[in-house]
Design a protein around this motif. Structure first.
Motif, PDB file in Angstrom:
ATOM      1  N   ARG A   1      12.578  57.591  10.910  1.00  0.00           N
ATOM      2  CA  ARG A   1      13.260  58.889  10.906  1.00  0.00           C
ATOM      3  C   ARG A   1      12.683  59.836  11.961  1.00  0.00           C
ATOM      4  NH1 ARG A   1      16.557  59.756   6.792  1.00  0.00           N
ATOM      5  NH2 ARG A   1      16.368  61.992   6.945  1.00  0.00           N
ATOM      6  N   THR A   2      11.396  59.692  12.268  1.00  0.00           N
ATOM      7  CA  THR A   2      10.759  60.603  13.225  1.00  0.00           C
ATOM      8  C   THR A   2      10.627  59.996  14.614  1.00  0.00           C
ATOM      9  OG1 THR A   2       8.546  59.856  12.579  1.00  0.00           O
ATOM     10  CG2 THR A   2       9.454  61.781  11.408  1.00  0.00           C
ATOM     11  N   GLY A   3      11.041  58.742  14.777  1.00  0.00           N
ATOM     12  CA  GLY A   3      10.958  58.099  16.089  1.00  0.00           C
ATOM     13  C   GLY A   3       9.564  57.607  16.435  1.00  0.00           C
ATOM     14  N   ALA A   4       8.683  57.529  15.453  1.00  0.00           N
ATOM     15  CA  ALA A   4       7.317  57.045  15.690  1.00  0.00           C
ATOM     16  C   ALA A   4       7.299  55.516  15.665  1.00  0.00           C
ATOM     17  CB  ALA A   4       6.385  57.595  14.612  1.00  0.00           C
ATOM     18  N   ALA A   5       6.224  54.963  16.182  1.00  0.00           N
ATOM     19  CA  ALA A   5       6.050  53.507  16.125  1.00  0.00           C
ATOM     20  C   ALA A   5       5.851  53.085  14.674  1.00  0.00           C
ATOM     21  CB  ALA A   5       4.841  53.104  16.955  1.00  0.00           C
ATOM     22  N   LEU A   6       6.357  51.904  14.343  1.00  0.00           N
ATOM     23  CA  LEU A   6       6.173  51.405  12.986  1.00  0.00           C
ATOM     24  C   LEU A   6       4.707  51.076  12.756  1.00  0.00           C
ATOM     25  CD1 LEU A   6       9.256  49.054  12.558  1.00  0.00           C
ATOM     26  CD2 LEU A   6       8.920  51.326  11.596  1.00  0.00           C
ATOM     27  N   PRO A   7       4.162  51.472  11.598  1.00  0.00           N
ATOM     28  CA  PRO A   7       2.753  51.180  11.316  1.00  0.00           C
ATOM     29  C   PRO A   7       2.555  49.702  10.989  1.00  0.00           C
ATOM     30  CG  PRO A   7       3.771  52.328   9.470  1.00  0.00           C
ATOM     31  CD  PRO A   7       4.794  52.272  10.557  1.00  0.00           C
ATOM     32  N   ALA A   8       1.329  49.260  11.108  1.00  0.00           N
ATOM     33  CA  ALA A   8       0.994  47.877  10.766  1.00  0.00           C
ATOM     34  C   ALA A   8       1.179  47.684   9.264  1.00  0.00           C
ATOM     35  CB  ALA A   8      -0.448  47.577  11.154  1.00  0.00           C
ATOM     36  N   PRO A   9       1.673  46.519   8.857  1.00  0.00           N
ATOM     37  CA  PRO A   9       1.868  46.286   7.416  1.00  0.00           C
ATOM     38  C   PRO A   9       0.533  46.124   6.702  1.00  0.00           C
ATOM     39  CG  PRO A   9       2.403  44.314   8.669  1.00  0.00           C
ATOM     40  CD  PRO A   9       2.108  45.397   9.657  1.00  0.00           C
ATOM     41  N   GLY A  10       0.307  46.930   5.678  1.00  0.00           N
ATOM     42  CA  GLY A  10      -0.943  46.865   4.933  1.00  0.00           C
ATOM     43  C   GLY A  10      -0.928  45.812   3.837  1.00  0.00           C
ATOM     44  N   ILE A  11       0.249  45.449   3.383  1.00  0.00           N
ATOM     45  CA  ILE A  11       0.370  44.544   2.252  1.00  0.00           C
ATOM     46  C   ILE A  11       0.028  43.102   2.632  1.00  0.00           C
ATOM     47  CG2 ILE A  11       2.821  44.071   2.572  1.00  0.00           C
ATOM     48  CD1 ILE A  11       3.141  44.246  -0.459  1.00  0.00           C
ATOM     49  N   VAL A  12       0.236  42.744   3.891  1.00  0.00           N
ATOM     50  CA  VAL A  12       0.070  41.357   4.320  1.00  0.00           C
ATOM     51  C   VAL A  12      -1.371  40.885   4.144  1.00  0.00           C
ATOM     52  CG1 VAL A  12       0.228  39.810   6.312  1.00  0.00           C
ATOM     53  CG2 VAL A  12       2.016  41.491   5.895  1.00  0.00           C
ATOM     54  N   SER A  13      -2.325  41.679   4.591  1.00  0.00           N
ATOM     55  CA  SER A  13      -3.725  41.258   4.485  1.00  0.00           C
ATOM     56  C   SER A  13      -4.179  41.191   3.036  1.00  0.00           C
ATOM     57  CB  SER A  13      -4.627  42.177   5.303  1.00  0.00           C
ATOM     58  OG  SER A  13      -4.497  43.508   4.868  1.00  0.00           O
ATOM     59  N   VAL A  14      -3.765  42.147   2.215  1.00  0.00           N
ATOM     60  CA  VAL A  14      -4.158  42.145   0.802  1.00  0.00           C
ATOM     61  C   VAL A  14      -3.618  40.902   0.103  1.00  0.00           C
ATOM     62  CG1 VAL A  14      -3.890  43.356  -1.401  1.00  0.00           C
ATOM     63  CG2 VAL A  14      -4.320  44.656   0.678  1.00  0.00           C
ATOM     64  N   LEU A  15      -2.335  40.605   0.302  1.00  0.00           N
ATOM     65  CA  LEU A  15      -1.748  39.430  -0.339  1.00  0.00           C
ATOM     66  C   LEU A  15      -2.335  38.132   0.200  1.00  0.00           C
ATOM     67  CD1 LEU A  15       2.007  40.378  -0.744  1.00  0.00           C
ATOM     68  CD2 LEU A  15       0.248  40.216  -2.504  1.00  0.00           C
ATOM     69  N   SER A  16      -2.564  38.062   1.494  1.00  0.00           N
ATOM     70  CA  SER A  16      -3.129  36.847   2.086  1.00  0.00           C
ATOM     71  C   SER A  16      -4.512  36.541   1.522  1.00  0.00           C
ATOM     72  CB  SER A  16      -3.215  36.978   3.606  1.00  0.00           C
ATOM     73  OG  SER A  16      -1.941  37.125   4.163  1.00  0.00           O
ATOM     74  N   VAL A  17      -5.363  37.540   1.502  1.00  0.00           N
ATOM     75  CA  VAL A  17      -6.717  37.340   0.982  1.00  0.00           C
ATOM     76  C   VAL A  17      -6.676  37.044  -0.511  1.00  0.00           C
ATOM     77  CG1 VAL A  17      -8.930  38.505   0.541  1.00  0.00           C
ATOM     78  CG2 VAL A  17      -7.827  38.718   2.778  1.00  0.00           C
ATOM     79  N   GLY A  18      -5.881  37.794  -1.264  1.00  0.00           N
ATOM     80  CA  GLY A  18      -5.824  37.614  -2.715  1.00  0.00           C
ATOM     81  C   GLY A  18      -5.293  36.248  -3.133  1.00  0.00           C
ATOM     82  N   VAL A  19      -4.205  35.820  -2.508  1.00  0.00           N
ATOM     83  CA  VAL A  19      -3.626  34.520  -2.860  1.00  0.00           C
ATOM     84  C   VAL A  19      -4.558  33.389  -2.430  1.00  0.00           C
ATOM     85  CG1 VAL A  19      -1.692  32.956  -2.378  1.00  0.00           C
ATOM     86  CG2 VAL A  19      -1.257  35.350  -2.926  1.00  0.00           C
ATOM     87  N   THR A  20      -5.216  33.553  -1.287  1.00  0.00           N
ATOM     88  CA  THR A  20      -6.189  32.542  -0.849  1.00  0.00           C
ATOM     89  C   THR A  20      -7.339  32.438  -1.837  1.00  0.00           C
ATOM     90  OG1 THR A  20      -5.623  32.906   1.474  1.00  0.00           O
ATOM     91  CG2 THR A  20      -7.759  31.872   1.018  1.00  0.00           C
ATOM     92  N   LEU A  21      -7.855  33.575  -2.280  1.00  0.00           N
ATOM     93  CA  LEU A  21      -8.941  33.557  -3.271  1.00  0.00           C
ATOM     94  C   LEU A  21      -8.494  32.917  -4.581  1.00  0.00           C
ATOM     95  CD1 LEU A  21     -10.661  37.032  -2.762  1.00  0.00           C
ATOM     96  CD2 LEU A  21     -11.581  34.765  -2.232  1.00  0.00           C
ATOM     97  N   ALA A  22      -7.300  33.249  -5.038  1.00  0.00           N
ATOM     98  CA  ALA A  22      -6.793  32.657  -6.278  1.00  0.00           C
ATOM     99  C   ALA A  22      -6.665  31.139  -6.128  1.00  0.00           C
ATOM    100  CB  ALA A  22      -5.450  33.271  -6.656  1.00  0.00           C
ATOM    101  N   GLY A  23      -6.170  30.696  -4.991  1.00  0.00           N
ATOM    102  CA  GLY A  23      -6.053  29.264  -4.738  1.00  0.00           C
ATOM    103  C   GLY A  23      -7.411  28.579  -4.722  1.00  0.00           C
ATOM    104  N   LEU A  24      -8.397  29.217  -4.102  1.00  0.00           N
ATOM    105  CA  LEU A  24      -9.748  28.652  -4.088  1.00  0.00           C
ATOM    106  C   LEU A  24     -10.343  28.592  -5.496  1.00  0.00           C
ATOM    107  CD1 LEU A  24     -11.248  30.286  -0.865  1.00  0.00           C
ATOM    108  CD2 LEU A  24     -10.713  27.862  -1.236  1.00  0.00           C
TER     109      LEU A  24
END
Length: 127
Positions: free
Chosen positions: A95-118
């Motif tokens: 809406r403001t024409g700014a650059a899209l921020p980096a997704p914060g959810i990706v790292s949390v889910l990646s680390v969490g699911v990896t830990l659960a799998g381990l």
């Protein structure tokens, strides 16, 4: 409400998002919404996996099974919050024409699911 029954973007919820800038291309807003809904589906799957892991009492080392189950459930509870924040940040940026921020959810889910799998893997090996 203005004529024609259409509300202005400043009347929409949340105001912290819709109270800024101008309407972006609807295709981008709808894609952002679909990403948010995918986060909700992911949260449901994580919660279901955590509940199933403990409810089925699989032949895993019990403490590791419980730890993996709790981690998956916590991720399932956290994911909608992160998805909402990501949706709001992306929508506000569009809406403001700014650059899209980096997704914060990706790292949390990646680390969490990896830990659960381990944890599950270790639970299988140490039963």
């Amino acid at each position: 409400m203005p004529r024609g029954g259409r509300s202005s973007s400043r009347d929409r919820f949340p105001r912290s998002v819709f109270g800024h800038g101008s309407e972006p291309d609807p295709r981008f807003s709808l894609a952002n919404e679909r990403t948010f809904l995918a986060g909700l589906r992911t949260a449901l799957a994580l919660t279901a996996a955590g509940v199933a892991l403990e409810a089925l009492a699989l032949p895993l080392q019990p403490q590791l099974r419980l730890a993996a189950s709790l981690l998956l459930i916590v991720l399932g509870v956290l994911t909608p919050v992160l998805a909402w924040r990501g949706w709001a940040r992306d929508e506000r940026a569009m809406r403001t024409g700014a650059a899209l921020p980096a997704p914060g959810i990706v790292s949390v889910l990646s680390v969490g699911v990896t830990l659960a799998g381990l944890l599950v893997l270790l639970g299988i090996l140490w039963r």
